[in-house]
Design an enzyme around this catalytic site. Structure first.
Site, PDB file in Angstrom:
ATOM      1  CD  GLU A 188      -2.803  -1.183   2.443  1.00 33.67           C
ATOM      2  OE1 GLU A 188      -3.676  -2.051   2.458  1.00 33.67           O
ATOM      3  OE2 GLU A 188      -2.707  -0.306   3.319  1.00 33.67           O
ATOM      4  CB  CYS A 192       7.357  -5.255   8.325  1.00 36.25           C
ATOM      5  SG  CYS A 192       8.771  -4.454   9.132  1.00 36.25           S
ATOM      6  CB  CYS A 196       3.415  -1.837  13.552  1.00 25.40           C
ATOM      7  SG  CYS A 196       3.495  -1.620  11.760  1.00 25.40           S
ATOM      8  CB  CYS A 205       3.214   7.299   3.279  1.00 29.59           C
ATOM      9  SG  CYS A 205       3.621   6.079   4.522  1.00 29.59           S
ATOM     10  CB  CYS A 244       0.867   6.296  10.793  1.00 34.36           C
ATOM     11  SG  CYS A 244       2.347   5.807  11.469  1.00 34.36           S
ATOM     12  CB  CYS A 296       6.766  -2.830  16.001  1.00 34.56           C
ATOM     13  SG  CYS A 296       8.471  -2.467  15.521  1.00 34.56           S
TER      14      CYS A 296
HETATM   15  N1  SAH Z   1      10.037   0.164   9.431  1.00 36.10           N
HETATM   16  C1  SAH Z   1      10.025   1.615   9.461  1.00 36.10           C
HETATM   17  C2  SAH Z   1       8.763   2.191   8.849  1.00 36.10           C
HETATM   18  C3  SAH Z   1       7.552   1.818   9.627  1.00 36.10           C
HETATM   19  S1  SAH Z   1       6.093   2.773   9.517  1.00 36.10           S
HETATM   20  C4  SAH Z   1      10.134   2.086  10.900  1.00 36.10           C
HETATM   21  O1  SAH Z   1       9.898   1.301  11.793  1.00 36.10           O
HETATM   22  O2  SAH Z   1      10.467   3.246  11.118  1.00 36.10           O
HETATM   23  C5  SAH Z   1       6.522   4.390  10.005  1.00 36.10           C
HETATM   24  C6  SAH Z   1       6.270   4.756  11.432  1.00 36.10           C
HETATM   25  O3  SAH Z   1       4.958   4.424  11.879  1.00 36.10           O
HETATM   26  C7  SAH Z   1       7.213   4.077  12.415  1.00 36.10           C
HETATM   27  O4  SAH Z   1       7.697   5.038  13.308  1.00 36.10           O
HETATM   28  C8  SAH Z   1       6.302   3.109  13.113  1.00 36.10           C
HETATM   29  O5  SAH Z   1       6.785   2.730  14.375  1.00 36.10           O
HETATM   30  C9  SAH Z   1       5.030   3.910  13.190  1.00 36.10           C
HETATM   31  N2  SAH Z   1       3.839   3.127  13.497  1.00 36.10           N
HETATM   32  C10 SAH Z   1       3.608   1.828  13.214  1.00 36.10           C
HETATM   33  N3  SAH Z   1       2.406   1.459  13.678  1.00 36.10           N
HETATM   34  C11 SAH Z   1       1.853   2.541  14.249  1.00 36.10           C
HETATM   35  C12 SAH Z   1       0.607   2.785  14.899  1.00 36.10           C
HETATM   36  N4  SAH Z   1      -0.290   1.815  15.021  1.00 36.10           N
HETATM   37  N5  SAH Z   1       0.376   4.025  15.365  1.00 36.10           N
HETATM   38  C13 SAH Z   1       1.285   5.003  15.208  1.00 36.10           C
HETATM   39  N6  SAH Z   1       2.470   4.830  14.624  1.00 36.10           N
HETATM   40  C14 SAH Z   1       2.758   3.618  14.137  1.00 36.10           C
END
Ligand code: SAH
Length: 403
Positions: free
Chosen positions: A130, A150, A157, A143, A395, A154
């Site tokens: 996406e 991934c 996420c 974005c 996000c 985390c």
């Molecule tokens: N792998 C990269 C990109 C991930 S997405 C990274 O970890 O930085 C970009 C951002 O969104 C990251 O900071 C991630 O931690 C955040 N993110 C992921 N899930 C989220 C959520 N449910 N709410 C808010 N931020 C989130």
């Protein structure tokens, strides 16, 4: 690493593997993407010199490579009918060999009064990724995804919960931006400007910012991602000519990848997804922390700043009663100031709860207090806005649920 049980039978050749990936166990990290059929080679995978070689090895004159690059990166054209400077006889072959379709749009959804668009794409092997395109008063940001799924797991996420399907190729990463650039040329993104001159704008909008904040950990797919950065930032017609300062590479804190990026000397913005200033909590929220600790990740971020002069962003999703305590804001401020002043800013973002998550966003007062404590420690801090919440485009909500 993904563990494979010893009892696995010898792999049978499969034409099109299913894009399903098993969900990771808590804390499990996957660095190696499953091997799947390679996406077709595309012009955007290649450097200008490689494009010339590719065109010559197809039996054509080397300068055709530049013509093709101009069509793709500058005119945003991949339709042979519109390439009138190429002899009819060669167009078809050049396009089918060097501009094969890579992304098939399966969902396009608008939100925020048409100022946000979410796209879900099907890749050649059925994997789904996406992108989200967002118009702001003075910029247009996309974005993008760098992996299908991934491996960083985390727990807050959505993408992390689904596991890693595969790495994307350079061209698959770049195509997301090219599609968006075409949509902007067609005037598909609405409103969003306070600028008077905008109402009678004659030139179409352009993508000004690209953030690697969609699906995937780009530094775990380093080669393809750095290739994509080159294609995005190389001046037209070699690339899209987007300013490096407009590109943000976001990472969980893969220290070797951060150091490699530092050595490239491209002044992109680096964002470190910290989410906790202490190892105990960060081990849980960002499992890579069990390999590279908070201090190691911050040191690598500081080295990036020192080498490039680019101010680093610290991402911090505020999760109610989990990481939003005043003392954590103070500890974060202290750890950042210990390394220097003016090298970093913090971007807190309210957590976007994922379906079934036990966690939710911090209360507004708590969020405000967190921000104020950082500011009073002298750290520039801005809450990141959340776009596209009503279309699961916000996000952390990007997951292959659109299939
Ligand atoms: N792998 C990269 C990109 C991930 S997405 C990274 O970890 O930085 C970009 C951002 O969104 C990251 O900071 C991630 O931690 C955040 N993110 C992921 N899930 C989220 C959520 N449910 N709410 C808010 N931020 C989130």
């Amino acid at each position: 690493m993904t563990e494979t049980p010893d009892t696995t039978p010898a792999p049978q050749p499969v034409a099109l593997p299913e894009p399903t990936t098993s969900a990771p166990r808590p804390g499990q990290l996957t660095f190696t993407a499953p091997r799947r059929g390679k996406p077709p080679r595309h012009l955007a995978d290649l450097t200008p010199a490689e494009r010339k070689d590719a065109v010559e090895s197809l039996g054509h004159k080397g300068f055709r490579a530049k013509q093709l690059s101009t069509h793709y990166f500058e005119r945003l054209v991949d339709d042979p009918e519109r390439m009138s400077d190429l002899p009819k006889a060669v167009r078809g072959q050049l396009v089918s060999d060097l501009l094969p379709p890579l992304l098939t749009p399966i969902v396009e959804r608008k939100a925020d009064d048409g100022q946000t668009m979410k796209y879900a794409w099907r890749l050649h092997d059925g994997a789904i990724v996406e992108s989200v395109l967002m118009r702001y008063p003075k910029r247009v940001t996309i974005c993008i995804s760098s992996q299908a799924g991934c491996g960083m797991n985390c727990p807050f996420c959505a993408t992390g919960q689904a596991g890693l399907t595969r790495n994307m190729s350079t061209a698959e990463i770049v195509e997301q931006v090219v599609w968006a650039a075409r949509a902007l040329r067609r005037g598909e993104l609405a409103g969003g400007s306070d600028d008077e001159r905008d109402s009678d704008r004659e030139t179409p909008l352009r993508v000004s910012n690209v953030v690697f904040m969609g699906m995937g950990e780009a530094l775990a797919n380093y080669k393809a991602s750095i290739g994509a950065i080159r294609r995005l930032t190389d001046p037209a017609p070699d690339g899209l000519g987007i300013s490096a300062r407009g590109v943000t590479m976001s990472t969980v804190g893969l220290v070797p990848g951060m150091d490699k990026l530092t050595a490239e000397g491209i002044p992109v913005t680096l964002a470190l997804s910290l989410h906790a200033p202490d190892d105990e909590l960060r081990n849980e929220l960002v499992p890579i922390n069990t390999r590279w600790s908070v201090d190691e990740a911050l040191d690598a971020a500081y080295r990036y700043f020192e080498a490039t002069g680019r101010r680093v962003s610290i991402e911090y999703a505020l999760i109610r009663d989990i990481n939003d305590h005043g003392w954590r804001a103070d500890l974060l401020g202290e750890k950042l100031n210990r390394r220097g002043r003016g090298w970093v800013h913090v971007n807190p973002i309210p957590l976007n709860p994922t379906p079934g998550s036990k966690w939710t966003a911090s209360r507004p007062g708590v969020e405000q207090n967190f921000v104020e404590r950082l500011r009073s420690a002298g750290i520039p801090t801005t809450i990141r806005d959340t776009r596209g919440q009503d279309i699961d485009g916000a996000c952390g909500q990007l997951a292959a649920s659109t299939a």
